[in-house]
Scaffold this active site. Structure first.
Site, PDB file in Angstrom:
ATOM      1  N   TYR A 222       0.871  -1.183   0.000  1.00 37.12           N
ATOM      2  CA  TYR A 222       0.000   0.000   0.000  1.00 37.12           C
ATOM      3  C   TYR A 222       0.903   1.226   0.000  1.00 37.12           C
ATOM      4  O   TYR A 222       1.518   1.568   0.998  1.00 37.12           O
ATOM      5  CB  TYR A 222      -0.911  -0.024   1.223  1.00 37.12           C
ATOM      6  CG  TYR A 222      -1.931   1.102   1.289  1.00 37.12           C
ATOM      7  CD1 TYR A 222      -2.125   1.998   0.245  1.00 37.12           C
ATOM      8  CD2 TYR A 222      -2.734   1.256   2.421  1.00 37.12           C
ATOM      9  CE1 TYR A 222      -3.058   3.010   0.311  1.00 37.12           C
ATOM     10  CE2 TYR A 222      -3.672   2.267   2.507  1.00 37.12           C
ATOM     11  CZ  TYR A 222      -3.834   3.140   1.449  1.00 37.12           C
ATOM     12  OH  TYR A 222      -4.766   4.146   1.525  1.00 37.12           O
TER      13      TYR A 222
ATOM     14  N   LYS B 219      -1.247  -1.289  -4.106  1.00 36.88           N
ATOM     15  CA  LYS B 219      -2.327  -0.311  -4.086  1.00 36.88           C
ATOM     16  C   LYS B 219      -1.658   1.044  -4.228  1.00 36.88           C
ATOM     17  O   LYS B 219      -0.948   1.501  -3.330  1.00 36.88           O
ATOM     18  CB  LYS B 219      -3.134  -0.389  -2.793  1.00 36.88           C
ATOM     19  CG  LYS B 219      -4.257   0.649  -2.748  1.00 36.88           C
ATOM     20  CD  LYS B 219      -5.010   0.631  -1.426  1.00 36.88           C
ATOM     21  CE  LYS B 219      -6.051   1.752  -1.393  1.00 36.88           C
ATOM     22  NZ  LYS B 219      -6.752   1.823  -0.082  1.00 36.88           N
TER      23      LYS B 219
END
Length: 292
Positions: free
Chosen positions: A130, A158
């Site tokens: 992330y 992400k």
């Protein structure tokens, strides 16, 4: 399994007594999968994990994992430490862990690479990095992104950098095979998909789930005629849903439509203002009318 398509990072609904509303959480999980989501995210930022105690976090994972197991849907779980990752063992429903780049410390790119190498070596499930530098404080160059993609056990990212920057463009021009780029910046998901992203982790997709799924499918199929206008409309909706700290407006919209029992968020967040709620609901209604 390489994560692709639409992933909805589920909110944590609360009841009138402030407890986790597990029946509402289960229903919401089924609803977004029915509407076309490829998978779900448990304990993402949108779930307010900072406000949940250990027992609540475990039960949230249990509830969402049960739905994903029943529906054979993909499941990502937010887990950022070796201890948290090890706790995911013996859960066959989990596709991968969503792991944040170490926040606040700004350890440097080499340290980030070493950190994820250690996590991946210890993790019982693959990792999705992330990357959200305006929250973590740590920038990652295109070279570092490619090196992350080459780490054994790291299957995706992400990507939420606040827009479309030069490193994003360069990275998407040559994504390593078998590695997924999932957009995490809701208002920018359409241009990111146009550049080659494989899907998105989109909190906005609690609302108009089918339309976000259709947007991803259209760009993946190269259907620019459908994707471009739909992307413009959904960007407006996403901006409205993120007009105040996430997930306050999303929860207010879900409550207004009768899908969760209260719009409650836990401290330090505050509930959405009536003006922000009304604006988001107006855009959601306009989107439905336009696409009808």
């Amino acid at each position: 399994m390489t994560p692709m398509g639409l992933y909805v990072p589920l909110i944590t609904p609360f009841d009138e007594q402030g407890r986790v509303a597990f029946d509402a959480l289960t229903a919401l999980a089924h609803e977004v999968l029915d509407a076309g989501a490829s998978g779900l995210v448990a304990l993402g930022t949108t779930a307010e994990p900072h406000s949940l105690d250990g027992a609540e976090q475990a039960r949230v994972i249990d509830a969402i994992a049960a739905v994903c197991g029943e529906r054979r849907a993909a499941l990502l779980v937010g887990a950022h430490t070796i201890e948290a990752l090890r706790a995911l063992a013996e859960r066959p429903e989990i596709t991968a862990a969503l792991c944040l780049v170490p926040p606040f410390l700004r350890p440097g790119e080499e340290a980030v690479l070493a950190h994820f190498a250690r996590l991946a070596e210890e993790s019982p499930v693959p990792l999705v990095v992330y990357h959200v530098p305006y929250r973590s404080g740590q920038q990652l160059s295109v070279g570092t992104l490619r090196r992350l993609a080459g780490l054994p056990g790291v299957v995706g990212i992400k990507h939420a950098v606040g827009g479309i920057d030069a490193d994003t463009i360069a990275f998407l021009a040559d994504v390593p095979p078998g590695f997924a780029v999932l957009g995490g910046e809701d208002a920018y998901i359409s241009p990111l998909l146009a550049l080659g992203a494989h899907g998105g982790v989109l909190a906005s997709a609690h609302v108009a789930t089918a339309d976000y799924a259709a947007l991803i499918a259209a760009w993946r199929a190269g259907d620019v005629t459908q994707a471009r206008p739909l992307g413009h409309q959904l960007a407006v909706l996403s901006a409205a849903l993120f007009a105040e700290p996430n997930p306050s407006v999303i929860k207010a919209a879900l409550h207004a439509s009768g899908r969760i029992p209260t719009p409650t968020v836990r401290p330090p967040l505050l509930p959405a203002t009536p003006a922000a709620t009304a604006r988001a609901l107006r855009y959601a209604t306009e989107l439905t009318r336009t696409l009808a």
